[in-house]
Design a protein around this motif. Structure first.
Motif, PDB file in Angstrom:
ATOM      1  N   THR A  70       0.838  -1.194   0.000  1.00  0.00           N
ATOM      2  CA  THR A  70       0.000   0.000   0.000  1.00  0.00           C
ATOM      3  C   THR A  70       0.877   1.250   0.000  1.00  0.00           C
ATOM      4  O   THR A  70       2.089   1.162   0.227  1.00  0.00           O
ATOM      5  N   ALA A  71       0.288   2.401  -0.264  1.00  0.00           N
ATOM      6  CA  ALA A  71       1.021   3.670  -0.256  1.00  0.00           C
ATOM      7  C   ALA A  71       1.741   3.823   1.075  1.00  0.00           C
ATOM      8  O   ALA A  71       1.163   3.628   2.135  1.00  0.00           O
ATOM      9  N   GLY A  72       3.029   4.112   0.983  1.00  0.00           N
ATOM     10  CA  GLY A  72       3.845   4.295   2.174  1.00  0.00           C
ATOM     11  C   GLY A  72       4.491   3.019   2.689  1.00  0.00           C
ATOM     12  O   GLY A  72       5.374   3.074   3.532  1.00  0.00           O
ATOM     13  N   SER A  73       4.074   1.859   2.175  1.00  0.00           N
ATOM     14  CA  SER A  73       4.674   0.607   2.637  1.00  0.00           C
ATOM     15  C   SER A  73       5.988   0.355   1.902  1.00  0.00           C
ATOM     16  O   SER A  73       6.295   0.996   0.894  1.00  0.00           O
ATOM     17  N   THR A  74       6.778  -0.568   2.431  1.00  0.00           N
ATOM     18  CA  THR A  74       8.054  -0.910   1.820  1.00  0.00           C
ATOM     19  C   THR A  74       8.119  -2.411   1.545  1.00  0.00           C
ATOM     20  O   THR A  74       7.443  -3.203   2.206  1.00  0.00           O
ATOM     21  N   VAL A  75       8.929  -2.754   0.572  1.00  0.00           N
ATOM     22  CA  VAL A  75       9.212  -4.153   0.249  1.00  0.00           C
ATOM     23  C   VAL A  75      10.714  -4.258   0.022  1.00  0.00           C
ATOM     24  O   VAL A  75      11.293  -3.467  -0.722  1.00  0.00           O
ATOM     25  N   ASP A  76      11.343  -5.212   0.701  1.00  0.00           N
ATOM     26  CA  ASP A  76      12.760  -5.469   0.479  1.00  0.00           C
ATOM     27  C   ASP A  76      12.911  -6.392  -0.725  1.00  0.00           C
ATOM     28  O   ASP A  76      12.333  -7.488  -0.751  1.00  0.00           O
ATOM     29  N   LEU A  77      13.671  -5.946  -1.716  1.00  0.00           N
ATOM     30  CA  LEU A  77      13.963  -6.753  -2.895  1.00  0.00           C
ATOM     31  C   LEU A  77      15.438  -7.140  -2.864  1.00  0.00           C
ATOM     32  O   LEU A  77      16.303  -6.279  -2.681  1.00  0.00           O
ATOM     33  N   VAL A  78      15.709  -8.426  -3.020  1.00  0.00           N
ATOM     34  CA  VAL A  78      17.080  -8.895  -3.141  1.00  0.00           C
ATOM     35  C   VAL A  78      17.373  -8.967  -4.628  1.00  0.00           C
ATOM     36  O   VAL A  78      16.643  -9.616  -5.384  1.00  0.00           O
ATOM     37  N   VAL A  79      18.427  -8.255  -5.037  1.00  0.00           N
ATOM     38  CA  VAL A  79      18.791  -8.197  -6.441  1.00  0.00           C
ATOM     39  C   VAL A  79      20.213  -8.699  -6.622  1.00  0.00           C
ATOM     40  O   VAL A  79      21.039  -8.599  -5.719  1.00  0.00           O
ATOM     41  N   VAL A  80      20.472  -9.249  -7.799  1.00  0.00           N
ATOM     42  CA  VAL A  80      21.828  -9.603  -8.190  1.00  0.00           C
ATOM     43  C   VAL A  80      22.221  -8.627  -9.282  1.00  0.00           C
ATOM     44  O   VAL A  80      21.539  -8.506 -10.301  1.00  0.00           O
ATOM     45  N   ARG A  81      23.322  -7.921  -9.024  1.00  0.00           N
ATOM     46  CA  ARG A  81      23.849  -6.951  -9.981  1.00  0.00           C
ATOM     47  C   ARG A  81      25.293  -7.354 -10.253  1.00  0.00           C
ATOM     48  O   ARG A  81      26.136  -7.256  -9.362  1.00  0.00           O
ATOM     49  N   GLY A  82      25.535  -7.808 -11.466  1.00  0.00           N
ATOM     50  CA  GLY A  82      26.859  -8.366 -11.758  1.00  0.00           C
ATOM     51  C   GLY A  82      27.023  -9.642 -10.958  1.00  0.00           C
ATOM     52  O   GLY A  82      26.208 -10.552 -11.049  1.00  0.00           O
ATOM     53  N   SER A  83      28.035  -9.691 -10.115  1.00  0.00           N
ATOM     54  CA  SER A  83      28.239 -10.869  -9.260  1.00  0.00           C
ATOM     55  C   SER A  83      27.868 -10.587  -7.805  1.00  0.00           C
ATOM     56  O   SER A  83      28.069 -11.434  -6.943  1.00  0.00           O
ATOM     57  N   GLU A  84      27.321  -9.406  -7.552  1.00  0.00           N
ATOM     58  CA  GLU A  84      27.006  -8.998  -6.179  1.00  0.00           C
ATOM     59  C   GLU A  84      25.510  -9.086  -5.889  1.00  0.00           C
ATOM     60  O   GLU A  84      24.679  -8.676  -6.699  1.00  0.00           O
ATOM     61  N   GLU A  85      25.182  -9.639  -4.729  1.00  0.00           N
ATOM     62  CA  GLU A  85      23.794  -9.677  -4.276  1.00  0.00           C
ATOM     63  C   GLU A  85      23.602  -8.585  -3.234  1.00  0.00           C
ATOM     64  O   GLU A  85      24.447  -8.410  -2.357  1.00  0.00           O
ATOM     65  N   ARG A  86      22.504  -7.852  -3.346  1.00  0.00           N
ATOM     66  CA  ARG A  86      22.230  -6.774  -2.380  1.00  0.00           C
ATOM     67  C   ARG A  86      20.733  -6.686  -2.127  1.00  0.00           C
ATOM     68  O   ARG A  86      19.921  -7.100  -2.948  1.00  0.00           O
ATOM     69  N   THR A  87      20.388  -6.142  -0.971  1.00  0.00           N
ATOM     70  CA  THR A  87      18.984  -5.923  -0.624  1.00  0.00           C
ATOM     71  C   THR A  87      18.681  -4.446  -0.788  1.00  0.00           C
ATOM     72  O   THR A  87      19.409  -3.587  -0.276  1.00  0.00           O
ATOM     73  N   ILE A  88      17.613  -4.161  -1.520  1.00  0.00           N
ATOM     74  CA  ILE A  88      17.186  -2.785  -1.777  1.00  0.00           C
ATOM     75  C   ILE A  88      15.750  -2.649  -1.294  1.00  0.00           C
ATOM     76  O   ILE A  88      14.894  -3.456  -1.632  1.00  0.00           O
ATOM     77  N   THR A  89      15.503  -1.623  -0.492  1.00  0.00           N
ATOM     78  CA  THR A  89      14.160  -1.378   0.031  1.00  0.00           C
ATOM     79  C   THR A  89      13.420  -0.409  -0.876  1.00  0.00           C
ATOM     80  O   THR A  89      13.871   0.711  -1.100  1.00  0.00           O
ATOM     81  N   VAL A  90      12.293  -0.871  -1.399  1.00  0.00           N
ATOM     82  CA  VAL A  90      11.454  -0.055  -2.279  1.00  0.00           C
ATOM     83  C   VAL A  90      10.280   0.473  -1.464  1.00  0.00           C
ATOM     84  O   VAL A  90       9.609  -0.288  -0.761  1.00  0.00           O
ATOM     85  N   THR A  91      10.048   1.786  -1.540  1.00  0.00           N
ATOM     86  CA  THR A  91       8.927   2.421  -0.853  1.00  0.00           C
ATOM     87  C   THR A  91       7.893   2.838  -1.888  1.00  0.00           C
ATOM     88  O   THR A  91       8.236   3.413  -2.923  1.00  0.00           O
TER      89      THR A  91
END
Length: 102
Positions: A70-91
């Motif tokens: 919902t508006a204002g909520s967040t979701v953590d997305l785990v992404v692989v970029r190149g050879s690196e894995e990272r968690t990005i929080t989308v609002t």
């Protein structure tokens, strides 16, 4: 919602264009430079492998997670970029973009 409809809904929610490959969830293009994905730091070419607690095997999996956001909520997305894995929080803001206007 599944298949093409799920893909359109996810792309609209995040402001991205996803790969047509049904076996992966990859960002092919950022459609809206101020959209939730771009604002969070998602980049073209990122492979989305997890959303919240759910592994992503297809766009339908991502749709299921984002459908509850919902508006204002967040979701953590785990992404692989190149050879690196990272968690990005989308609002998700109240005024989410729904087109490719920039």
């Amino acid at each position: 919602v599944q298949g093409y409809a799920a893909r359109q809904a996810v792309e609209s929610r995040l402001g991205v264009r996803l790969s047509d490959d049904p076996e992966i969830v990859r960002v092919d293009r950022i459609l809206h430079k101020h959209g939730p994905a771009a604002a969070a730091g998602i980049a073209e070419g990122d492979l989305l492998v997890r959303a919240g607690e759910r592994d992503l095997a297809a766009v339908d999996d991502l749709y299921d997670v984002l459908d509850g956001a919902t508006a204002g909520s967040t979701v953590d997305l785990v992404v692989v970029r190149g050879s690196e894995e990272r968690t990005i929080t989308v609002t998700f803001p109240a005024d989410e973009p729904v087109s490719d206007a920039s």
